[in-house]
Design a protein around this motif. Structure first.
Motif, PDB file in Angstrom:
ATOM      1  N   UNK A   1       0.837  -1.197   0.000  1.00 56.42           N
ATOM      2  CA  UNK A   1       0.000   0.000   0.000  1.00 56.42           C
ATOM      3  C   UNK A   1       0.873   1.248   0.000  1.00 56.42           C
ATOM      4  N   UNK A   2       0.350   2.291  -0.640  1.00 58.27           N
ATOM      5  CA  UNK A   2       1.067   3.565  -0.701  1.00 58.27           C
ATOM      6  C   UNK A   2       0.110   4.696  -0.351  1.00 58.27           C
ATOM      7  N   UNK A   3       0.542   5.544   0.524  1.00 58.31           N
ATOM      8  CA  UNK A   3      -0.160   6.798   0.789  1.00 58.31           C
ATOM      9  C   UNK A   3       0.680   7.869   0.112  1.00 58.31           C
ATOM     10  N   UNK A   4       0.159   8.368  -0.986  1.00 54.60           N
ATOM     11  CA  UNK A   4       0.889   9.329  -1.827  1.00 54.60           C
ATOM     12  C   UNK A   4       0.424  10.735  -1.459  1.00 54.60           C
ATOM     13  N   UNK A   5       1.349  11.523  -0.953  1.00 53.93           N
ATOM     14  CA  UNK A   5       1.052  12.860  -0.469  1.00 53.93           C
ATOM     15  C   UNK A   5       1.420  13.859  -1.568  1.00 53.93           C
ATOM     16  N   UNK A   6       0.415  14.535  -2.091  1.00 60.22           N
ATOM     17  CA  UNK A   6       0.630  15.450  -3.208  1.00 60.22           C
ATOM     18  C   UNK A   6       1.469  16.654  -2.832  1.00 60.22           C
ATOM     19  N   UNK A   7       2.524  16.888  -3.617  1.00 61.20           N
ATOM     20  CA  UNK A   7       3.341  18.095  -3.446  1.00 61.20           C
ATOM     21  C   UNK A   7       3.252  18.981  -4.687  1.00 61.20           C
ATOM     22  N   UNK A   8       2.606  18.486  -5.747  1.00 59.16           N
ATOM     23  CA  UNK A   8       2.449  19.270  -6.962  1.00 59.16           C
ATOM     24  C   UNK A   8       3.735  19.407  -7.748  1.00 59.16           C
ATOM     25  N   UNK A   9       3.585  19.906  -8.952  1.00 63.14           N
ATOM     26  CA  UNK A   9       4.730  20.122  -9.850  1.00 63.14           C
ATOM     27  C   UNK A   9       5.336  21.495  -9.617  1.00 63.14           C
ATOM     28  N   UNK A  10       6.626  21.651  -9.933  1.00 64.06           N
ATOM     29  CA  UNK A  10       7.260  22.958  -9.752  1.00 64.06           C
ATOM     30  C   UNK A  10       6.711  23.983 -10.740  1.00 64.06           C
ATOM     31  N   UNK A  11       6.774  25.245 -10.362  1.00 66.40           N
ATOM     32  CA  UNK A  11       6.314  26.288 -11.276  1.00 66.40           C
ATOM     33  C   UNK A  11       7.308  26.479 -12.427  1.00 66.40           C
ATOM     34  N   UNK A  12       6.792  26.926 -13.556  1.00 64.36           N
ATOM     35  CA  UNK A  12       7.656  27.245 -14.693  1.00 64.36           C
ATOM     36  C   UNK A  12       8.486  26.079 -15.154  1.00 64.36           C
ATOM     37  N   UNK A  13       9.761  26.357 -15.368  1.00 64.12           N
ATOM     38  CA  UNK A  13      10.670  25.335 -15.897  1.00 64.12           C
ATOM     39  C   UNK A  13      11.615  24.770 -14.834  1.00 64.12           C
ATOM     40  N   UNK A  14      11.280  24.979 -13.591  1.00 63.59           N
ATOM     41  CA  UNK A  14      12.148  24.474 -12.519  1.00 63.59           C
ATOM     42  C   UNK A  14      12.253  22.955 -12.597  1.00 63.59           C
ATOM     43  N   UNK A  15      13.454  22.472 -12.403  1.00 62.19           N
ATOM     44  CA  UNK A  15      13.715  21.030 -12.421  1.00 62.19           C
ATOM     45  C   UNK A  15      13.010  20.369 -11.233  1.00 62.19           C
ATOM     46  N   UNK A  16      12.198  19.328 -11.495  1.00 65.47           N
ATOM     47  CA  UNK A  16      11.528  18.638 -10.386  1.00 65.47           C
ATOM     48  C   UNK A  16      12.496  18.112  -9.325  1.00 65.47           C
ATOM     49  N   UNK A  17      13.706  17.715  -9.733  1.00 63.21           N
ATOM     50  CA  UNK A  17      14.689  17.208  -8.770  1.00 63.21           C
ATOM     51  C   UNK A  17      15.091  18.302  -7.770  1.00 63.21           C
ATOM     52  N   UNK A  18      15.133  19.538  -8.226  1.00 62.68           N
ATOM     53  CA  UNK A  18      15.430  20.653  -7.319  1.00 62.68           C
ATOM     54  C   UNK A  18      14.211  20.983  -6.460  1.00 62.68           C
ATOM     55  N   UNK A  19      13.029  20.954  -7.067  1.00 59.77           N
ATOM     56  CA  UNK A  19      11.766  21.285  -6.389  1.00 59.77           C
ATOM     57  C   UNK A  19      11.547  20.405  -5.153  1.00 59.77           C
ATOM     58  N   UNK A  20      11.744  19.090  -5.298  1.00 60.53           N
ATOM     59  CA  UNK A  20      11.461  18.187  -4.182  1.00 60.53           C
ATOM     60  C   UNK A  20      12.434  18.384  -3.024  1.00 60.53           C
ATOM     61  N   UNK A  21      13.619  18.947  -3.309  1.00 65.40           N
ATOM     62  CA  UNK A  21      14.623  19.133  -2.261  1.00 65.40           C
ATOM     63  C   UNK A  21      14.562  20.522  -1.628  1.00 65.40           C
ATOM     64  N   UNK A  22      13.532  21.304  -1.977  1.00 65.21           N
ATOM     65  CA  UNK A  22      13.326  22.618  -1.371  1.00 65.21           C
ATOM     66  C   UNK A  22      12.305  22.510  -0.246  1.00 65.21           C
ATOM     67  N   UNK A  23      12.408  23.388   0.752  1.00 59.43           N
ATOM     68  CA  UNK A  23      11.369  23.427   1.780  1.00 59.43           C
ATOM     69  C   UNK A  23      10.038  23.880   1.167  1.00 59.43           C
ATOM     70  N   UNK A  24       8.955  23.516   1.832  1.00 58.06           N
ATOM     71  CA  UNK A  24       7.642  23.982   1.403  1.00 58.06           C
ATOM     72  C   UNK A  24       7.607  25.504   1.464  1.00 58.06           C
TER      73      UNK A  24
END
Length: 193
Positions: free
Chosen positions: A132-155
């Motif tokens: 089972x997985x509980x997937x917590x939505x964080x959404x996609x980064x704005x604009x052209x920001x790299x998702x790899x950078x987005x996930x490593x930023x604070x909310x």
């Protein structure tokens, strides 16, 4: 006696990452431990572990936060499952999900990793994606920001105002999966609010 449940919060170790989007799974595990008055004191299989119960007389919960980096979470999860004798059908993995809008939860069992390297590594180490997985939505980064950078930023500031409610909802979802099953949890948390 019922089989215990292994509840895993994915994330990255260390203070640099603890408030980042990628660590929301571990934030949910902190909430589950807080509700039970537990702390992650035990260190087994390269993970912080807290053992408790869903409720008195209910199923045992093994709450775990791997001390490995996200992309190599599988080893600690598989080792804990083996140590406690827990099958994949009694494992819940809580993790961030780019493809779900922020402040949204989606629950599932099995299937692909959806590009999430931590989930992929857990499935590989367990030899099955059927947990089972509980997937917590964080959404996609704005604009052209790299998702790899987005996930490593604070909310962001706006997200931080809503984040505590999202964490509580995700912890509730985990408890409902254990108590009533995945379908019941999906019916509650997938319904429009």
């Amino acid at each position: 006696m019922t089989e215990p449940w292994l509840i895993v919060g994915l994330g990255n170790p260390g203070p640099r990452y603890e408030s980042t989007r990628h660590n929301v799974g571990q934030m949910v595990l902190d909430e589950l431990a807080r509700r039970r008055g537990e702390r992650f004191t035990s260190r087994k299989a390269h993970a912080g572990v807290a053992e408790s119960w869903l409720r008195p007389g209910g199923p045992k919960l093994v709450l775990a936060k791997p001390h490995s980096f996200m992309n190599v979470s599988g080893g600690p999860v598989a080792n804990l499952a083996k140590y406690y004798g827990i099958g994949a059908d009694h494992i819940v993995v809580v993790h961030d999900e780019l493809d779900i809008p922020f402040d949204t939860l989606k629950l599932k069992s099995g299937g692909g990793a959806g590009g999430h390297n931590g989930v992929r590594d857990v499935a590989k180490a367990l030899g099955t994606p059927d947990f089972a997985r509980v997937r917590v939505g964080i959404g996609r980064p704005p604009g052209r920001q790299d998702p790899a950078d987005w996930v490593l930023e604070p909310f962001g500031a706006g997200e931080r105002a809503t984040l505590p409610n999202l964490i509580v909802d995700a912890a509730d979802a985990v408890e409902l999966v254990v108590d009533e099953g995945l379908l019941a949890a999906q019916q509650r948390f997938h319904a429009p609010r």
